[in-house]
Design an enzyme around this catalytic site. Structure first.
Site, PDB file in Angstrom:
ATOM      1  N   GLY A  70       0.809  -1.210   0.000  1.00 28.53           N
ATOM      2  CA  GLY A  70       0.000   0.000   0.000  1.00 28.53           C
ATOM      3  C   GLY A  70       0.841   1.258   0.000  1.00 28.53           C
ATOM      4  CE1 TYR A  82      -8.879  -0.081  10.014  1.00 28.56           C
ATOM      5  CE2 TYR A  82      -9.326   1.122  12.044  1.00 28.56           C
ATOM      6  CZ  TYR A  82      -8.514   0.869  10.949  1.00 28.56           C
ATOM      7  OH  TYR A  82      -7.318   1.550  10.804  1.00 28.56           O
TER       8      TYR A  82
END
Length: 315
Positions: free
Chosen positions: A23, A178
């Site tokens: 990422g 999350y």
């Protein structure tokens, strides 16, 4: 750590080092890539979107024309993609100094990866678990190598429910999912350090968190939830109440380069309950330090991904 504020100016030359960052095309991943490339490291950007990775590399080369940058395609939501990327890496390189498990998703609506994992834990943890295991031989080939895994202060609300890891029976909450995934990141990093120590490896595992940082991490989740206006509002307001991605990358850079770091540490910002500031030892929950939870997560992760690490305890 001492009381002096650590910044990227404290990083020594990284010439001769090879770092792979997942990422790396935006946010703290991009800032980590930019700083390390500027200091002479060979940086591999492992990203899902090639066009964004190419654009990121162009920005870095604009500042550092001699930057050594390479792209490898990686979709952490696909174990096939993880295996393909790991094979591509092994065909081109024989060793790795730093693996920065940085990529992540946040607050996604309920969904599954192509392997049938709940999206947030599938991408944030299981994808990185598989990738780290497959790249472990390259890490073990370099004495002093490091695995740096990005967790979050959101791990504090996380709870690993091994009976319903993918929210198939309980009510799905995107914040709950999350938090669970970020707890998994931290638990994984610490259990990896235990296994590296037990095997006598000269590789260390460290976890970090960026505090509350201005990135686009939450935007895709809000957009997928149909909250386009909210996503735009969050994008406008976030820079006003958060620290920059440059500052948010400091814990990752410290963990990747500092001679003071020790395996098993958890590093985050030093001010206002870890929300912003300079790298320091971070606090974490009891769950994140529970070795029974860690062993269970490791067993489940091996079973789900089919990846086993080339580590065995020394006698």
């Amino acid at each position: 750590m001492n009381d002096r504020k650590w910044t990227s100016q404290d990083i020594p030359s990284q010439t001769g080092k090879r770092i792979l960052i997942t990422g790396a095309n935006s946010g703290i991943g991009f800032e980590s890539a930019r700083v390390m490339a500027g200091l002479g490291a060979q940086v591999i950007l492992a990203c899902r979107n090639e066009a964004k990775a190419v654009s990121a590399m162009a920005k870095i080369r604009n500042q550092f024309p001699k930057a050594q940058l390479h792209f490898l395609p990686l979709d952490l939501g696909s174990l096939d993609s993880v295996h393909v990327m790991a094979n591509m890496f092994s065909e081109q390189y024989d060793s790795l100094d730093v693996l920065l498990n940085n990529a992540g998703v946040m607050w996604l609506p309920q969904g599954m990866t192509e392997d049938g994992f709940e999206s947030q834990i599938g991408i944030n943890h299981l994808g990185h678990f598989a990738l780290t295991g497959l790249l472990m031989p390259a890490l073990l080939n370099r004495a002093g190598s490091r695995v740096v895994t990005v967790s979050s202060i959101a791990h504090r609300s996380g709870n690993l429910d091994f009976e319903d890891l993918f929210f198939e029976r309980r009510r799905y909450g995107k914040q709950d999912a999350y938090g669970q995934s970020k707890l998994a990141n931290l638990v994984f990093a610490r259990e990896l350090e235990r296994k590296l120590n037990a095997s006598g490896a000269q590789t260390m595992s460290v976890a970090v968190h960026p505090g509350v940082t201005s990135t686009n991490l939450a935007t895709p989740g809000l957009q997928q939830s149909g909250s386009v206006l909210l996503a735009k509002l969050v994008k406008m307001v976030t820079p006003l109440v958060t620290q920059s991605a440059t500052k948010g990358a400091l814990p990752s850079l410290y963990a990747a380069t500092s001679n003071e770091i020790e395996g098993g540490e958890y590093i985050g910002p030093d001010r206002f309950y870890g929300t912003f500031g300079y790298p320091t030892a971070a606090t974490s929950t009891r769950r994140s330090n529970n070795p029974d939870i860690a062993r269970k997560l490791w067993q489940v992760s091996e079973k789900l991904t089919g990846v086993q690490y080339p580590l065995s305890a020394t006698t």
